[in-house]
Design a protein around this motif. Structure first.
Motif, PDB file in Angstrom:
ATOM      1  N   ASN A  52      17.636  -5.279  38.844  1.00 60.49           N
ATOM      2  CA  ASN A  52      17.525  -5.191  37.385  1.00 60.49           C
ATOM      3  C   ASN A  52      18.802  -4.611  36.780  1.00 60.49           C
ATOM      4  OD1 ASN A  52      14.956  -6.284  37.337  1.00 60.49           O
ATOM      5  ND2 ASN A  52      13.972  -4.295  37.535  1.00 60.49           N
ATOM      6  N   ASN A  53      19.361  -3.614  37.424  1.00 62.59           N
ATOM      7  CA  ASN A  53      20.587  -2.986  36.911  1.00 62.59           C
ATOM      8  C   ASN A  53      21.804  -3.904  37.033  1.00 62.59           C
ATOM      9  OD1 ASN A  53      19.286  -0.638  36.152  1.00 62.59           O
ATOM     10  ND2 ASN A  53      19.727   0.409  38.066  1.00 62.59           N
ATOM     11  N   LEU A  54      21.838  -4.738  38.054  1.00 60.16           N
ATOM     12  CA  LEU A  54      22.969  -5.649  38.201  1.00 60.16           C
ATOM     13  C   LEU A  54      23.062  -6.604  37.010  1.00 60.16           C
ATOM     14  CD1 LEU A  54      22.896  -6.627  41.985  1.00 60.16           C
ATOM     15  CD2 LEU A  54      24.609  -5.241  40.804  1.00 60.16           C
ATOM     16  N   LEU A  55      21.929  -7.055  36.529  1.00 58.25           N
ATOM     17  CA  LEU A  55      21.946  -7.952  35.383  1.00 58.25           C
ATOM     18  C   LEU A  55      22.240  -7.200  34.087  1.00 58.25           C
ATOM     19  CD1 LEU A  55      19.045 -10.471  36.051  1.00 58.25           C
ATOM     20  CD2 LEU A  55      21.501 -10.833  36.200  1.00 58.25           C
ATOM     21  N   ASP A  56      21.759  -5.965  33.993  1.00 60.95           N
ATOM     22  CA  ASP A  56      21.996  -5.165  32.799  1.00 60.95           C
ATOM     23  C   ASP A  56      23.460  -4.765  32.668  1.00 60.95           C
ATOM     24  OD1 ASP A  56      19.347  -5.372  32.179  1.00 60.95           O
ATOM     25  OD2 ASP A  56      18.826  -3.381  32.935  1.00 60.95           O
ATOM     26  N   GLU A  57      24.098  -4.445  33.797  1.00 65.03           N
ATOM     27  CA  GLU A  57      25.487  -3.990  33.787  1.00 65.03           C
ATOM     28  C   GLU A  57      26.455  -5.121  33.498  1.00 65.03           C
ATOM     29  OE1 GLU A  57      26.634  -0.812  34.085  1.00 65.03           O
ATOM     30  OE2 GLU A  57      24.528  -0.255  34.028  1.00 65.03           O
ATOM     31  N   ASN A  58      26.067  -6.315  33.871  1.00 68.72           N
ATOM     32  CA  ASN A  58      26.960  -7.455  33.691  1.00 68.72           C
ATOM     33  C   ASN A  58      26.937  -7.822  32.264  1.00 68.72           C
ATOM     34  OD1 ASN A  58      28.640  -9.543  34.341  1.00 68.72           O
ATOM     35  ND2 ASN A  58      26.985 -10.896  34.920  1.00 68.72           N
ATOM     36  N   TYR A 108      31.805 -10.379  43.511  1.00 74.89           N
ATOM     37  CA  TYR A 108      31.984 -10.116  42.077  1.00 74.89           C
ATOM     38  C   TYR A 108      33.020  -9.016  41.843  1.00 74.89           C
ATOM     39  CZ  TYR A 108      30.920  -9.163  37.201  1.00 74.89           C
ATOM     40  OH  TYR A 108      31.012  -8.972  35.851  1.00 74.89           O
ATOM     41  N   ILE A 109      32.945  -7.966  42.631  1.00 76.90           N
ATOM     42  CA  ILE A 109      33.903  -6.866  42.480  1.00 76.90           C
ATOM     43  C   ILE A 109      35.319  -7.337  42.804  1.00 76.90           C
ATOM     44  CG2 ILE A 109      34.626  -4.653  43.464  1.00 76.90           C
ATOM     45  CD1 ILE A 109      31.640  -3.964  43.724  1.00 76.90           C
ATOM     46  N   MET A 110      35.446  -8.196  43.799  1.00 77.76           N
ATOM     47  CA  MET A 110      36.759  -8.722  44.189  1.00 77.76           C
ATOM     48  C   MET A 110      37.223  -9.839  43.255  1.00 77.76           C
ATOM     49  SD  MET A 110      37.497  -6.856  46.778  1.00 77.76           S
ATOM     50  CE  MET A 110      38.878  -7.674  47.492  1.00 77.76           C
ATOM     51  N   ALA A 123      31.508 -14.164  36.165  1.00 70.21           N
ATOM     52  CA  ALA A 123      30.320 -13.429  35.697  1.00 70.21           C
ATOM     53  C   ALA A 123      29.106 -14.357  35.619  1.00 70.21           C
ATOM     54  CB  ALA A 123      30.601 -12.794  34.342  1.00 70.21           C
ATOM     55  N   GLU A 124      29.353 -15.593  35.212  1.00 71.12           N
ATOM     56  CA  GLU A 124      28.258 -16.563  35.122  1.00 71.12           C
ATOM     57  C   GLU A 124      27.680 -16.875  36.505  1.00 71.12           C
ATOM     58  OE1 GLU A 124      28.243 -21.179  34.122  1.00 71.12           O
ATOM     59  OE2 GLU A 124      28.811 -19.958  32.380  1.00 71.12           O
ATOM     60  N   ASP A 125      28.549 -17.068  37.485  1.00 69.80           N
ATOM     61  CA  ASP A 125      28.093 -17.302  38.853  1.00 69.80           C
ATOM     62  C   ASP A 125      27.366 -16.073  39.408  1.00 69.80           C
ATOM     63  OD1 ASP A 125      29.081 -19.879  38.915  1.00 69.80           O
ATOM     64  OD2 ASP A 125      30.994 -19.293  39.819  1.00 69.80           O
ATOM     65  N   GLU A 174      23.599 -15.936  40.873  1.00 74.08           N
ATOM     66  CA  GLU A 174      23.320 -15.419  42.219  1.00 74.08           C
ATOM     67  C   GLU A 174      22.311 -14.275  42.174  1.00 74.08           C
ATOM     68  OE1 GLU A 174      24.227 -16.508  45.239  1.00 74.08           O
ATOM     69  OE2 GLU A 174      25.277 -18.182  44.307  1.00 74.08           O
ATOM     70  N   VAL A 175      22.445 -13.411  41.182  1.00 75.37           N
ATOM     71  CA  VAL A 175      21.495 -12.301  41.052  1.00 75.37           C
ATOM     72  C   VAL A 175      20.092 -12.840  40.740  1.00 75.37           C
ATOM     73  CG1 VAL A 175      20.880 -10.249  39.710  1.00 75.37           C
ATOM     74  CG2 VAL A 175      23.231 -10.582  40.476  1.00 75.37           C
ATOM     75  N   MET A 176      20.022 -13.877  39.922  1.00 76.08           N
ATOM     76  CA  MET A 176      18.714 -14.487  39.624  1.00 76.08           C
ATOM     77  C   MET A 176      18.101 -15.084  40.895  1.00 76.08           C
ATOM     78  SD  MET A 176      18.072 -13.673  36.609  1.00 76.08           S
ATOM     79  CE  MET A 176      16.587 -14.609  36.333  1.00 76.08           C
TER      80      MET A 176
END
Length: 128
Positions: free
Chosen positions: A122-128, A57-59, A64-66, A70-72
């Motif tokens: 939880n933070n990964l989804l909140d930040e996105n 994701y960073i690269m 963002a949708e993918d 993936e986070v889910m």
């Protein structure tokens, strides 16, 4: 009379053996850490998966949708890991007085790792 005593003793012995089978075996803190080894290996593999998804994701190799998908999936994997760990903890409870300083700190560190992963997901989804 002797038959009744024998039957009564048999029933008492059966009840005692069944109740002993139902209660989990208590182990020392150091033994508990050894039992949890498969949980550690699973957690290590899980952390590598989190690292790969975040790096992609960073690269900007995934959208963002993918990333959200993936986070889910990672959250689902995490909940399975957590359930497995809870099952191991319930199957092998720690004898409270058997903790050494090292085993107590080790169990606390494991708890902290699981808490940190939950917060991270939880933070990964909140930040996105």
């Amino acid at each position: 009379m002797v038959k009744r005593m024998f039957v009564l003793m048999f029933i008492v012995a059966l009840i005692c053996s069944l109740s002993a089978c139902g209660s989990p075996e208590r182990i020392s803190g150091n033994e508990w850490l050894k039992v949890q080894e498969s949980s550690y290996n699973d957690l290590q593999s899980f952390s590598e998966g989190v690292d790969q998804v975040v790096t992609l994701y960073i690269m900007e190799s995934i959208t963002a949708e993918d990333f959200e998908k993936e986070v889910m999936l990672l959250k689902q994997q995490y909940s399975i890991l957590l359930e497995f760990r809870k099952k191991l903890s319930n199957d092998y409870p720690i004898e409270p007085q058997s903790h050494s300083y090292v085993s107590k700190r080790g169990t606390e560190a494991i708890e902290n790792m699981y808490d940190c992963f939950e917060e991270l997901l939880n933070n990964l989804l909140d930040e996105n």
